[in-house]
Write a protein that holds these residues in place. Structure first.
Motif, PDB file in Angstrom:
ATOM      1  N   PRO A   1     -27.133  -0.989  25.299  1.00  0.00           N
ATOM      2  CA  PRO A   1     -26.307  -2.216  26.455  1.00  0.00           C
ATOM      3  C   PRO A   1     -27.341  -3.239  25.668  1.00  0.00           C
ATOM      4  O   PRO A   1     -27.545  -4.233  25.898  1.00  0.00           O
ATOM      5  CB  PRO A   1     -26.466  -1.706  27.403  1.00  0.00           C
ATOM      6  CG  PRO A   1     -25.238  -0.421  27.304  1.00  0.00           C
ATOM      7  CD  PRO A   1     -25.761   0.119  25.897  1.00  0.00           C
ATOM      8  N   ALA A   2     -28.574  -2.179  25.546  1.00  0.00           N
ATOM      9  CA  ALA A   2     -29.484  -2.997  25.787  1.00  0.00           C
ATOM     10  C   ALA A   2     -30.061  -4.290  24.227  1.00  0.00           C
ATOM     11  O   ALA A   2     -30.393  -5.463  24.776  1.00  0.00           O
ATOM     12  CB  ALA A   2     -31.302  -2.157  26.287  1.00  0.00           C
ATOM     13  N   THR A   3     -29.960  -2.953  23.667  1.00  0.00           N
ATOM     14  CA  THR A   3     -29.539  -4.284  22.192  1.00  0.00           C
ATOM     15  C   THR A   3     -28.830  -5.442  21.850  1.00  0.00           C
ATOM     16  O   THR A   3     -28.869  -6.842  21.682  1.00  0.00           O
ATOM     17  CB  THR A   3     -29.832  -3.087  21.211  1.00  0.00           C
ATOM     18  OG1 THR A   3     -28.941  -2.784  20.945  1.00  0.00           O
ATOM     19  CG2 THR A   3     -31.149  -1.883  20.615  1.00  0.00           C
ATOM     20  N   TYR A   4     -27.504  -4.496  22.387  1.00  0.00           N
ATOM     21  CA  TYR A   4     -26.052  -5.792  22.128  1.00  0.00           C
ATOM     22  C   TYR A   4     -27.126  -7.169  23.052  1.00  0.00           C
ATOM     23  O   TYR A   4     -26.430  -7.814  22.764  1.00  0.00           O
ATOM     24  CB  TYR A   4     -25.074  -4.572  22.525  1.00  0.00           C
ATOM     25  CG  TYR A   4     -23.910  -5.787  21.537  1.00  0.00           C
ATOM     26  CD1 TYR A   4     -23.379  -5.713  21.125  1.00  0.00           C
ATOM     27  CD2 TYR A   4     -23.000  -6.496  23.438  1.00  0.00           C
ATOM     28  CE1 TYR A   4     -22.428  -6.754  20.514  1.00  0.00           C
ATOM     29  CE2 TYR A   4     -22.120  -6.840  22.669  1.00  0.00           C
ATOM     30  CZ  TYR A   4     -21.680  -7.298  21.952  1.00  0.00           C
ATOM     31  OH  TYR A   4     -20.646  -7.284  21.474  1.00  0.00           O
ATOM     32  N   THR A   5     -27.112  -7.124  24.555  1.00  0.00           N
ATOM     33  CA  THR A   5     -27.339  -7.768  25.117  1.00  0.00           C
ATOM     34  C   THR A   5     -27.941  -8.985  25.076  1.00  0.00           C
ATOM     35  O   THR A   5     -28.744  -9.804  25.722  1.00  0.00           O
ATOM     36  CB  THR A   5     -26.772  -7.863  26.837  1.00  0.00           C
ATOM     37  OG1 THR A   5     -28.213  -6.670  27.084  1.00  0.00           O
ATOM     38  CG2 THR A   5     -25.422  -6.828  27.127  1.00  0.00           C
ATOM     39  N   GLY A   6     -29.241  -8.179  23.937  1.00  0.00           N
ATOM     40  CA  GLY A   6     -30.706  -8.893  23.941  1.00  0.00           C
ATOM     41  C   GLY A   6     -31.745  -8.886  24.965  1.00  0.00           C
ATOM     42  O   GLY A   6     -32.770  -8.792  25.368  1.00  0.00           O
ATOM     43  N   LEU A   7     -31.148  -7.849  25.732  1.00  0.00           N
ATOM     44  CA  LEU A   7     -32.382  -7.740  26.870  1.00  0.00           C
ATOM     45  C   LEU A   7     -33.151  -7.016  26.305  1.00  0.00           C
ATOM     46  O   LEU A   7     -34.646  -7.000  27.337  1.00  0.00           O
ATOM     47  CB  LEU A   7     -31.450  -6.687  28.097  1.00  0.00           C
ATOM     48  CG  LEU A   7     -32.219  -5.750  29.191  1.00  0.00           C
ATOM     49  CD1 LEU A   7     -32.538  -6.665  29.765  1.00  0.00           C
ATOM     50  CD2 LEU A   7     -30.980  -5.101  29.543  1.00  0.00           C
ATOM     51  N   LEU A   8     -33.536  -6.608  25.666  1.00  0.00           N
ATOM     52  CA  LEU A   8     -34.077  -5.562  24.882  1.00  0.00           C
ATOM     53  C   LEU A   8     -34.981  -6.447  24.741  1.00  0.00           C
ATOM     54  O   LEU A   8     -36.944  -5.754  24.363  1.00  0.00           O
ATOM     55  CB  LEU A   8     -34.028  -4.484  23.650  1.00  0.00           C
ATOM     56  CG  LEU A   8     -34.932  -3.813  23.254  1.00  0.00           C
ATOM     57  CD1 LEU A   8     -35.721  -3.014  24.480  1.00  0.00           C
ATOM     58  CD2 LEU A   8     -34.574  -2.860  22.343  1.00  0.00           C
ATOM     59  N   ASP A   9     -35.391  -7.659  24.202  1.00  0.00           N
ATOM     60  CA  ASP A   9     -36.054  -8.191  24.047  1.00  0.00           C
ATOM     61  C   ASP A   9     -36.998  -8.976  24.821  1.00  0.00           C
ATOM     62  O   ASP A   9     -38.705  -8.529  24.228  1.00  0.00           O
ATOM     63  CB  ASP A   9     -35.895  -9.453  22.784  1.00  0.00           C
ATOM     64  CG  ASP A   9     -34.897  -9.555  21.661  1.00  0.00           C
ATOM     65  OD1 ASP A   9     -35.405  -8.715  21.395  1.00  0.00           O
ATOM     66  OD2 ASP A   9     -34.102 -10.289  21.129  1.00  0.00           O
ATOM     67  N   PRO A  10     -36.730  -8.924  25.632  1.00  0.00           N
ATOM     68  CA  PRO A  10     -38.399  -9.318  26.462  1.00  0.00           C
ATOM     69  C   PRO A  10     -38.819  -8.311  27.189  1.00  0.00           C
ATOM     70  O   PRO A  10     -39.899  -8.251  27.394  1.00  0.00           O
ATOM     71  CB  PRO A  10     -37.359 -10.037  28.322  1.00  0.00           C
ATOM     72  CG  PRO A  10     -35.750 -10.072  27.191  1.00  0.00           C
ATOM     73  CD  PRO A  10     -35.822  -9.445  26.234  1.00  0.00           C
TER      74      PRO A  10
END
Length: 800
Positions: free
Chosen positions: A561-570
């Protein structure tokens, strides 16, 4: 029923109680909190609870997993060496297990040779029927199979006395040789395979996977047939033929004898033997632009040879029967006179066929055809197809495990599903069902309710008893059983109309419909009525429309979920800023990856012809990162800790209100986490592999992304799948909020609460397959109640 059978099935049997229960002690799989429970055998037990409460961890991850592991251990050491290793579930003790048969929602093989008929053995029964009773008779059952080609040859026959003599053999299959039993032929556009202005060394081959210098290209550059530095446009006629069309043959490449073939036969072997829907997106895009499929002119799409098509029973060949709607085929079988003429003696076969086909109808699948590709079935359809395999089984005293069998079913069909679950139980089997539908709970012998909430806030048994007691149990499930969404009295006015004219996809009957914009629209109807054909076939490709479905999320097993939603970037950038290092260190796919497992957290072993196995990485213990990376923290947590955190807890952490305080405050992460929570995924950990998500969870994670998009129209396909009654209420409220913000929401849905809350309802029917395909109602939900032809209306009235 005999007295003995009655004793086996009775709830109050005086038999040793130690053998009448599956006894679980200290179950700790995932979020389970050392659960102790006794589950009665030969009864129907339904496991319910909010999404993420631990139902699947108990039923699938503990009971079914241990049963499978113990069965595997009964094989000898040689066979076990070829089987994947299965660790023992985290449980202190498990007693009373029987063999478990799991009937889940995994989609079926995308192999284009697999059809509804082949995966249920109905085709096999039809082939046997035709081989014995069709006119003219043309041979054995394989003469009616599109997967068996005709062949002949010679060999040596060894007689009983040890002497040998030359012998011939002949295989008479039913495959159409023109299309190789696929029903389609293809033409390949060679301009999409090669950029002829370049040489092979410069990367002229544009097929996915063919990289200059790689082995796929070296077959061509090192073959000796071409100058690797000469532009393809300068090739001679022979060189062009060899590059594109040369048939497979042995050549010396790199000092070894290798098989060389032209690009066209290579593409056919590598790509066109797979079902399009099972391809990765970039492969599918290549096939779509490079290959044109047309119906085979020889067999007209039936896949069968002409001699097979000429063989008939009561005027129909086997291809015509496979093209019938299954409910019609069942009637055709029933009307045959097994005691007359050339059909004398066919009664046992016809009876067996009729029984299987009636199971299709009873499970709401009568609208399918036997020729339908298995890879095109939804998860719910695939699960019910698997169920058919077992309804006629002679096995008893086994444990059947179902994962939400009502998904994709209209309430009208749930009653018939219940009858079949009870039939499995009454044969002397233990039936365990993970389910949210109150109608299934109502027929259960036992309810096990998990909770009280999801993730780390769940993992407990909050109720264990009968359905009547659940109503007054005070649990989230019990409290919502009596809740009924009122029919919306003041629907929103439409801001415009989306016009559909002359829709004829699949079973649609030249449908004209105006779909209101700026409102919440529910499209209802029994399974197979034509809902998806109307919406996906007429709207999905229009500009400004986004479809959020339950299809598998494309990505590697590293995706979460962190990589797929873009959450991991910030999050990575926040860690980097707090510690004065590069963001790439906090990516398990980049600099920070554990070198032993390359950041996967597990070590995969490819076993070739059977399923591979994976073991937790011994170096990082599954944390995926190098030890030095885990020394860097943000708000007291390292990156592995964050990825192991559930969405709800992460929301508190990054809002600055949790243990990390102001140091962890990250508004960019909070906005994504809020959306994940709002779609009912607050229990998921940020690093959970996407491959482990259910169809409903996949859809909701896509929805969490699309909420933030600018699409004017959102189409959702059964968004309540896998949702508890409490989570369904939250989902409806969220969809209403999206509409309030000025967007249009169109939901294909069976859930009565969703239909009741819609501004506009389009009901398709009245039945399924050729009995459907019509708009039988279009208007506000309150007016639907007076639609006499609507099965949806009838169910809404019963619930009021």
């Amino acid at each position: 029923m005999s007295d003995l059978e009655g004793d086996v099935l009775s709830v109050g049997s005086t038999r040793d109680s130690g053998h009448e229960y599956i006894r679980i002690r200290g179950a700790r799989k995932n979020n389970l909190r050392s659960i102790n429970v006794d589950i009665p055998k030969r009864q129907l037990t339904v496991f319910t609870g909010v999404s993420g409460s631990g139902k699947s961890s108990l039923v699938f991850g503990t009971i079914a997993a241990e049963s499978r592991r113990l069965i595997n251990e009964t094989y000898d050491a040689f066979i076990q060496g070829f089987m994947p290793s299965m660790p023992r579930p985290e449980v202190e003790s498990l007693e009373g297990l029987t063999a478990a048969i799991i009937i889940d929602q995994e989609r079926m093989s995308p192999n284009p040779r697999s059809t509804v008929g082949t995966v249920t053995d109905v085709n096999s029964m039809l082939r046997t029927l035709f081989s014995r009773f069709a006119e003219p008779q043309i041979g054995s059952p394989q003469a009616y199979s599109f997967n068996v080609a005709s062949a002949s040859g010679s060999g040596t026959l060894t007689k009983g006395d040890g002497t040998q003599k030359a012998a011939g053999f002949s295989i008479t299959g039913g495959m159409c040789l023109r299309c190789q039993g696929r029903g389609q032929i293809n033409a390949i556009d060679i301009t999409q395979l090669v950029d002829e202005t370049k040489s092979l060394s410069q990367g002229a081959i544009t097929i996915p996977g063919y990289k200059a210098g790689g082995w796929s290209v070296r077959f061509y550059t090192d073959s000796g047939f071409f100058d690797p530095d000469k532009p393809v446009m300068e090739y001679t006629a022979q060189e062009r033929h060899d590059l594109y069309y040369r048939e497979p043959g042995k050549v010396k490449i790199g000092g070894a004898n290798m098989t060389f073939q032209g690009l066209v036969p290579s593409v056919k072997r590598s790509f066109l033997t797979k079902d399009r829907e099972g391809m990765q997106p970039h492969i599918r895009a290549f096939v779509d632009r490079a290959v044109t499929f047309t119906r085979c002119p020889e067999c007209t799409g039936t896949r069968l040879a002409q001699k097979t098509l000429a063989s008939r029973i009561a005027g129909n060949n086997i291809a015509e029967l496979c093209a019938m709607q299954i409910s019609d085929l069942a009637s055709w079988i029933n009307e045959l006179d097994a005691g007359a003429g050339h059909l004398r003696g066919a009664e046992p076969l016809l009876t067996a066929l009729g029984d299987v086909l009636r199971h299709f109808t009873a499970l709401g699948l009568g609208y399918l055809t036997l020729e339908r590709s298995a890879g095109t079935l939804s998860g719910g359809e695939a699960q019910r197809i698997k169920m058919i395999r077992h309804l006629g089984s002679s096995l008893t005293d086994v444990t059947y495990v179902f994962d939400e069998p009502t998904i994709g079913l209209h309430p009208h069909d749930v009653e018939r599903m219940n009858d079949l679950l009870l039939k499995l139980r009454d044969k002397g089997n233990t039936v365990l069902v993970v389910e949210h539908d109150p109608d299934v709970m109502a027929v259960a012998d036992r309810i096990v309710d998990m909770g009280p909430a999801a993730g780390k806030w769940g993992g407990e048994i909050v109720y264990n008893g009968d359905f009547a007691g659940l109503r007054t149990s005070g649990t989230a499930t019990g409290d919502h059983l009596e809740a009924r969404q009122p029919i919306k009295q003041r629907p929103r006015p439409a801001t415009g109309m989306i016009r559909i004219r002359g829709a004829t996809r699949n079973n649609l009957r030249n449908v004209d419909i105006d779909i209101p914009q700026g409102v919440f629209v529910a499209v209802s109807g029994v399974a197979g009525s034509g809902k998806s054909s109307l919406i996906h076939g007429s709207l999905a490709e229009r500009e400004g429309v986004v479809v959020v479905d339950q299809a598998p999320i494309r990505g590697s097993r590293r995706s979460n979920p962190a990589t797929y939603t873009g959450l991991l970037d910030p999050i990575r950038k926040a860690f980097a800023k707090a510690n004065g290092v590069r963001p790439a260190l906090f990516s398990a796919n980049s600099e920070g990856a554990c070198p032993n497992c390359s950041g996967a957290g597990v070590v995969y072993q490819d076993l070739g012809i059977i399923a591979g196995i994976s073991t937790v990485c011994e170096e990082c213990q599954g944390k995926r990162f190098q030890p030095s990376v885990l020394e860097y923290t943000l708000g007291g947590l390292n990156i592995a800790d964050v990825l192991a955190t559930p969405v709800q807890q992460a929301l508190e952490f990054f809002s600055g209100e949790g243990t990390g305080g102001a140091e962890a405050a990250l508004p960019a992460a909070v906005s994504v986490l809020n959306r994940l929570r709002d779609v009912g995924l607050g229990y998921l950990t940020l690093g959970q592999p996407l491959s482990t998500l259910s169809g409903g969870e996949r859809q909701r994670i896509k929805l969490a992304i699309e909420i933030g998009s600018e699409a004017e129209v959102l189409i959702l396909d059964e968004p309540t799948s896998g949702l508890h009654l409490a989570d369904t209420e939250r989902m409806i409220s969220m969809l209403e909020t999206i509409v309030d913000l000025g967007r249009s929401v169109i939901v294909i849905e069976h859930h009565p609460d969703v239909i009741s809350r819609a501004d506009w309802v389009i009901d398709i029917g009245p039945g399924a397959g050729h009995d459907g395909g019509q708009v039988i109602f279009s208007g506000p939900p309150e007016d639907l109640l007076s639609a006499s032809r609507s099965l949806t209306a009838a169910h809404l009235i019963r619930r009021r």
